[in-house]
Design an enzyme around this catalytic site. Structure first.
Site, PDB file in Angstrom:
ATOM      1  N   HIS A  63     -56.002  23.376 -29.963  1.00 54.22           N
ATOM      2  CA  HIS A  63     -56.540  24.495 -31.044  1.00 54.22           C
ATOM      3  C   HIS A  63     -57.738  24.942 -30.214  1.00 54.22           C
ATOM      4  CE1 HIS A  63     -54.490  23.270 -34.844  1.00 54.22           C
ATOM      5  NE2 HIS A  63     -53.714  22.964 -33.799  1.00 54.22           N
ATOM      6  N   GLU A  65     -60.753  25.961 -31.234  1.00 54.73           N
ATOM      7  CA  GLU A  65     -61.731  25.134 -31.772  1.00 54.73           C
ATOM      8  C   GLU A  65     -62.121  23.738 -31.198  1.00 54.73           C
ATOM      9  OE1 GLU A  65     -59.991  26.724 -35.811  1.00 54.73           O
ATOM     10  OE2 GLU A  65     -59.359  26.188 -33.831  1.00 54.73           O
ATOM     11  N   CYS A  93     -58.073  24.439 -39.472  1.00 58.35           N
ATOM     12  CA  CYS A  93     -57.197  23.587 -40.234  1.00 58.35           C
ATOM     13  C   CYS A  93     -57.752  22.041 -40.343  1.00 58.35           C
ATOM     14  CB  CYS A  93     -55.833  23.348 -39.066  1.00 58.35           C
ATOM     15  SG  CYS A  93     -56.402  22.387 -37.649  1.00 58.35           S
ATOM     16  N   CYS A  96     -59.386  20.568 -36.807  1.00 61.26           N
ATOM     17  CA  CYS A  96     -60.467  21.298 -36.592  1.00 61.26           C
ATOM     18  C   CYS A  96     -61.769  21.083 -37.491  1.00 61.26           C
ATOM     19  CB  CYS A  96     -60.242  22.697 -36.145  1.00 61.26           C
ATOM     20  SG  CYS A  96     -58.777  22.811 -34.957  1.00 61.26           S
TER      21      CYS A  96
END
Length: 159
Positions: A63, A65, A93, A96
């Site tokens: 991801h 992040e 999410c 993260c």
């Protein structure tokens, strides 16, 4: 914890969110969900930037992040990111949000709420829960409309 914005601070946040939107666009063009992230240090310098790479890297943890936090920690030679701001186009999410809390990020600024997996305020609120060992400051809604529309457009083209 929410923060109030003055005009100068808003312009700064808008500048970095625009960069995150550029990264998100690049991710979308490459076949990944268009999410971008930028880490800015306490001196106002971008020290890391990333976009989603789950599809390209075939990695469920890739991801934006996570990738940006990893790079910021490498640049700083320290996983503590207390005086850093993380800009991301979509509400993080659970994975993260956990990484953001673990990294002790000083401020999280995000664009669009995520009604399916958002764990900063929409579905869950991990930063303010008893499982959080860090008081994360959050500003939501910076360039919310372009962040949301970018995601909606990308998904509508795939349906």
């Amino acid at each position: 914890m929410s923060l109030e914005l003055n005009e100068e601070i808003y312009r700064t946040h808008t500048r970095w969110m625009n960069r995150a939107l550029e990264l998100a666009r690049e991710a979308g063009e490459a076949g990944d969900v268009p999410v971008g992230a930028v880490v800015v240090d306490g001196n106002g310098k971008a020290i890391a930037a990333a976009s989603n790479r789950k599809e390209r890297d075939r990695d469920p943890t890739a991801h934006a992040e996570i990738l940006a936090l990893r790079e910021a920690a490498r640049v700083r030679q320290n996983w503590h990111l207390e005086n850093c701001t993380l800009y991301v186009t979509l509400e993080p999410c659970p994975m993260c949000a956990g990484a953001i809390i673990q990294a002790r990020v000083g401020l999280l600024v995000y664009g669009a709420d995520d009604p399916k997996t958002g764990t900063i305020r929409t579905v869950l609120n991990l930063p303010d829960s008893p499982c959080s060992n860090h008081a994360l400051s959050v500003i939501a809604g910076i360039l919310e409309t372009p962040c949301r529309e970018q995601l909606q457009d990308w998904f509508s083209r795939r349906r």
